[in-house]
Design a protein around this motif. Sequence first.
Motif, PDB file in Angstrom:
ATOM      1  N   ASN A  20      22.250  -2.904  25.449  1.00 57.57           N
ATOM      2  CA  ASN A  20      23.410  -3.568  26.041  1.00 57.57           C
ATOM      3  C   ASN A  20      23.244  -5.075  26.176  1.00 57.57           C
ATOM      4  OD1 ASN A  20      21.436  -3.435  27.984  1.00 57.57           O
ATOM      5  ND2 ASN A  20      22.787  -2.812  29.652  1.00 57.57           N
ATOM      6  N   LYS A  21      22.191  -5.627  25.584  1.00 59.92           N
ATOM      7  CA  LYS A  21      21.971  -7.071  25.648  1.00 59.92           C
ATOM      8  C   LYS A  21      22.565  -7.759  24.424  1.00 59.92           C
ATOM      9  CE  LYS A  21      17.596  -6.955  28.255  1.00 59.92           C
ATOM     10  NZ  LYS A  21      16.177  -7.340  28.215  1.00 59.92           N
ATOM     11  N   ASN A  22      23.334  -8.810  24.672  1.00 58.48           N
ATOM     12  CA  ASN A  22      23.901  -9.617  23.592  1.00 58.48           C
ATOM     13  C   ASN A  22      22.947 -10.776  23.330  1.00 58.48           C
ATOM     14  OD1 ASN A  22      25.417 -10.985  21.748  1.00 58.48           O
ATOM     15  ND2 ASN A  22      27.158 -11.364  23.084  1.00 58.48           N
ATOM     16  N   TYR A  23      22.314 -10.754  22.179  1.00 57.55           N
ATOM     17  CA  TYR A  23      21.258 -11.724  21.902  1.00 57.55           C
ATOM     18  C   TYR A  23      21.735 -13.172  21.968  1.00 57.55           C
ATOM     19  CZ  TYR A  23      18.207 -14.744  19.277  1.00 57.55           C
ATOM     20  OH  TYR A  23      17.436 -15.802  18.914  1.00 57.55           O
ATOM     21  N   VAL A  24      23.004 -13.410  21.633  1.00 52.89           N
ATOM     22  CA  VAL A  24      23.477 -14.799  21.560  1.00 52.89           C
ATOM     23  C   VAL A  24      23.466 -15.476  22.925  1.00 52.89           C
ATOM     24  CG1 VAL A  24      25.948 -14.380  21.963  1.00 52.89           C
ATOM     25  CG2 VAL A  24      25.223 -16.245  20.432  1.00 52.89           C
ATOM     26  N   ASP A  25      23.486 -14.693  24.005  1.00 45.76           N
ATOM     27  CA  ASP A  25      23.456 -15.272  25.346  1.00 45.76           C
ATOM     28  C   ASP A  25      22.012 -15.595  25.729  1.00 45.76           C
ATOM     29  OD1 ASP A  25      23.969 -16.092  27.878  1.00 45.76           O
ATOM     30  OD2 ASP A  25      25.127 -14.331  28.471  1.00 45.76           O
ATOM     31  N   MET A  26      21.514 -16.659  25.141  1.00 47.85           N
ATOM     32  CA  MET A  26      20.102 -17.000  25.285  1.00 47.85           C
ATOM     33  C   MET A  26      19.730 -17.396  26.712  1.00 47.85           C
ATOM     34  SD  MET A  26      19.645 -19.207  21.793  1.00 47.85           S
ATOM     35  CE  MET A  26      20.253 -18.582  20.227  1.00 47.85           C
ATOM     36  N   ASP A  27      20.666 -18.008  27.423  1.00 52.19           N
ATOM     37  CA  ASP A  27      20.363 -18.432  28.784  1.00 52.19           C
ATOM     38  C   ASP A  27      20.238 -17.231  29.723  1.00 52.19           C
ATOM     39  OD1 ASP A  27      20.028 -20.683  30.635  1.00 52.19           O
ATOM     40  OD2 ASP A  27      21.862 -19.929  31.559  1.00 52.19           O
ATOM     41  N   GLU A  28      21.003 -16.177  29.425  1.00 45.93           N
ATOM     42  CA  GLU A  28      20.968 -14.972  30.252  1.00 45.93           C
ATOM     43  C   GLU A  28      19.761 -14.098  29.922  1.00 45.93           C
ATOM     44  OE1 GLU A  28      22.273 -12.433  33.256  1.00 45.93           O
ATOM     45  OE2 GLU A  28      23.015 -14.408  32.699  1.00 45.93           O
ATOM     46  N   TYR A  29      19.330 -14.138  28.662  1.00 44.92           N
ATOM     47  CA  TYR A  29      18.212 -13.300  28.215  1.00 44.92           C
ATOM     48  C   TYR A  29      17.120 -14.162  27.591  1.00 44.92           C
ATOM     49  CZ  TYR A  29      22.080  -9.988  28.643  1.00 44.92           C
ATOM     50  OH  TYR A  29      23.154  -9.272  29.121  1.00 44.92           O
ATOM     51  N   PRO A  30      16.484 -15.000  28.382  1.00 46.75           N
ATOM     52  CA  PRO A  30      15.488 -15.938  27.831  1.00 46.75           C
ATOM     53  C   PRO A  30      14.256 -15.254  27.256  1.00 46.75           C
ATOM     54  CG  PRO A  30      15.412 -15.940  30.232  1.00 46.75           C
ATOM     55  CD  PRO A  30      16.607 -15.135  29.854  1.00 46.75           C
ATOM     56  N   VAL A  31      13.892 -14.093  27.780  1.00 47.09           N
ATOM     57  CA  VAL A  31      12.700 -13.409  27.264  1.00 47.09           C
ATOM     58  C   VAL A  31      12.969 -12.894  25.853  1.00 47.09           C
ATOM     59  CG1 VAL A  31      11.113 -11.492  27.590  1.00 47.09           C
ATOM     60  CG2 VAL A  31      11.899 -12.798  29.572  1.00 47.09           C
ATOM     61  N   THR A  32      14.166 -12.348  25.626  1.00 43.95           N
ATOM     62  CA  THR A  32      14.529 -11.892  24.284  1.00 43.95           C
ATOM     63  C   THR A  32      14.511 -13.062  23.311  1.00 43.95           C
ATOM     64  OG1 THR A  32      15.909 -10.130  25.202  1.00 43.95           O
ATOM     65  CG2 THR A  32      16.296 -10.751  22.911  1.00 43.95           C
ATOM     66  N   THR A  33      15.023 -14.196  23.754  1.00 40.80           N
ATOM     67  CA  THR A  33      15.001 -15.403  22.916  1.00 40.80           C
ATOM     68  C   THR A  33      13.561 -15.804  22.593  1.00 40.80           C
ATOM     69  OG1 THR A  33      17.056 -16.194  23.918  1.00 40.80           O
ATOM     70  CG2 THR A  33      15.709 -17.817  22.770  1.00 40.80           C
ATOM     71  N   GLU A  34      12.693 -15.722  23.582  1.00 41.37           N
ATOM     72  CA  GLU A  34      11.280 -16.046  23.369  1.00 41.37           C
ATOM     73  C   GLU A  34      10.648 -15.088  22.365  1.00 41.37           C
ATOM     74  OE1 GLU A  34       7.358 -17.441  23.608  1.00 41.37           O
ATOM     75  OE2 GLU A  34       9.275 -18.385  24.055  1.00 41.37           O
ATOM     76  N   LEU A  35      10.990 -13.797  22.440  1.00 48.02           N
ATOM     77  CA  LEU A  35      10.439 -12.825  21.495  1.00 48.02           C
ATOM     78  C   LEU A  35      10.910 -13.114  20.076  1.00 48.02           C
ATOM     79  CD1 LEU A  35      10.638  -9.438  23.449  1.00 48.02           C
ATOM     80  CD2 LEU A  35       8.805 -11.129  23.379  1.00 48.02           C
ATOM     81  N   GLN A  36      12.181 -13.538  19.945  1.00 47.11           N
ATOM     82  CA  GLN A  36      12.676 -13.907  18.619  1.00 47.11           C
ATOM     83  C   GLN A  36      11.920 -15.096  18.065  1.00 47.11           C
ATOM     84  OE1 GLN A  36      16.122 -15.797  16.031  1.00 47.11           O
ATOM     85  NE2 GLN A  36      14.742 -16.743  17.481  1.00 47.11           N
ATOM     86  N   ASN A  37      11.675 -16.091  18.910  1.00 51.83           N
ATOM     87  CA  ASN A  37      10.936 -17.274  18.477  1.00 51.83           C
ATOM     88  C   ASN A  37       9.505 -16.909  18.087  1.00 51.83           C
ATOM     89  OD1 ASN A  37      13.189 -18.829  18.973  1.00 51.83           O
ATOM     90  ND2 ASN A  37      12.530 -19.449  21.024  1.00 51.83           N
ATOM     91  N   ARG A  38       8.905 -15.983  18.818  1.00 50.07           N
ATOM     92  CA  ARG A  38       7.561 -15.539  18.455  1.00 50.07           C
ATOM     93  C   ARG A  38       7.569 -14.869  17.088  1.00 50.07           C
ATOM     94  NH1 ARG A  38       5.529 -12.600  24.085  1.00 50.07           N
ATOM     95  NH2 ARG A  38       5.830 -14.395  25.460  1.00 50.07           N
ATOM     96  N   CYS A  39       8.579 -14.041  16.838  1.00 47.80           N
ATOM     97  CA  CYS A  39       8.682 -13.371  15.533  1.00 47.80           C
ATOM     98  C   CYS A  39       8.811 -14.389  14.414  1.00 47.80           C
ATOM     99  CB  CYS A  39       9.884 -12.415  15.521  1.00 47.80           C
ATOM    100  SG  CYS A  39       9.696 -10.923  16.511  1.00 47.80           S
ATOM    101  N   VAL A  40       9.675 -15.385  14.618  1.00 49.63           N
ATOM    102  CA  VAL A  40       9.864 -16.431  13.607  1.00 49.63           C
ATOM    103  C   VAL A  40       8.554 -17.125  13.297  1.00 49.63           C
ATOM    104  CG1 VAL A  40      10.897 -18.711  13.206  1.00 49.63           C
ATOM    105  CG2 VAL A  40      12.315 -16.841  14.053  1.00 49.63           C
ATOM    106  N   ASN A  41       7.783 -17.464  14.325  1.00 51.57           N
ATOM    107  CA  ASN A  41       6.516 -18.160  14.107  1.00 51.57           C
ATOM    108  C   ASN A  41       5.462 -17.259  13.473  1.00 51.57           C
ATOM    109  OD1 ASN A  41       6.273 -21.116  15.443  1.00 51.57           O
ATOM    110  ND2 ASN A  41       7.807 -19.912  16.529  1.00 51.57           N
TER     111      ASN A  41
END
Length: 458
Positions: free
Chosen positions: A82-103
């Motif tokens: 139920n998490k919308n990834y585009v809402d980065m401010d609301e889900y900062p940990v998910t955003t961090e996990l995406q950045n880790r994957c990219v790196n």
Amino acid sequence: MALSKTTALDTDVSVHSTFASRYVRASLPRFRMPENSIPKEAAYQIINDELMLDGNPRLNLASFVTTWMEPECDKLIMASVNKNYVDMDEYPVTTELQNRCVNMIAHLFNAPLGESETAVGVGTVGSSEAIMLAGLAFKRKWQKKRKAEGKPCDQPNIVTGANVQVCWEKFPRYFEVELKEVKLREGYYVMDPEKAVEMVDENTICVAAILGSTLNGEFEDVKLLNDLLTEKNKETGWETPIHVDAASGGFIAPFIYPDLEWDFRLPLVKSINVSGHKYGLVYAGIGWVIWRSKEDLPEELIFHINYLGADQPTFTLNFSKGSSQVIAQYYQLIRLGFEDSSTHNEFEVSDMLRRFGWIVPAYTMPPDAQHITVLRVVIREDFSRTLAERLVNNIQKVMHELETAPCKVCARISISGDGDDEQHGAVVVKKTALETQREITTIWRKFVMEKKKMNGVC
């Protein structure tokens, strides 16, 4: 004693059998919404019954897409569905996990990053979106360069092999780019680098190479393409780059063929896409596109929004996107790690199979390829199906034992070759994966020879 009487409400049908209810007996309209609502049990049963007629994903041998994940990851997916990834401010940990994957993926592809430098890339709903984004970046960079030179920029083209996936036909059609295809020939079913470079002209925004053809899984020769294109760029003054579509091979080549040069080790490779939902081992819809550097992704293609909270840069074709697959990709990356065949080798498999009575020789290749070890099984006429099933079963048992057991050989080598620490006044240099594999092979070959368990090859 007073007897109580309960009257069932007309709307309370959930206590009745779903199969006996009128909602299942009478068909619903197929292409229009029904006039009235129905109970949740009936809605579930109607849909579930129809879905039984679908094929079994686990038996779909035509698809590259992952159809099974570990139960622990399934739990993570459901917890974040139920998490919308585009809402980065609301889900900062998910955003961090995406950045880790990219790196992680950028380092896997040997991006030239400094110690504190962040990789440039983004998660997508698949390789098709990743290719669209990469193509747009190439087109915009080419247009800017042409305009700066005072030259026309209305006829861009892209060079690919005729074996490309359909998304490479979509990109030119959707974004007004001419597609120039290198035709295949008998016995050569991927793009010929020489013919590809011949087709390059001043309007070519990039050459797309495929690492893992959809038709036969074959890797195209990106190294040769890079060398030939470098020469042509020198002769003409052009700066034609390369994009690598590693949808199928990006999560295979770094582990099986670590010395194969196809990625950012080649200077003309400016971007790479890879499918997380293929050999990234995640359920469909996740892909990744990585750029060599910030200079390869034009800033004007990045949007900055703030109405969901803080400033959020975004470069995707769609806006809303589920977080589940991003989290699942991170799970697979940290769950599996970078372990490859150097943990255990063919000599161990050969040795352990003898417990079941099988004599399967393990041997190394001739000079200059001694680090390649082979297991050979000769299938003769008297090798029945029953024996074949037993052999496969025994190999699976051996592999399971090896996967759950620590590697003593690797442990010994790591003591003398791990890190740059000083031992007894000497600096120990960290071995490469290939050097480690060669050393392990040598140790096991000596071990097997000493036990006189290696059979001659004839």
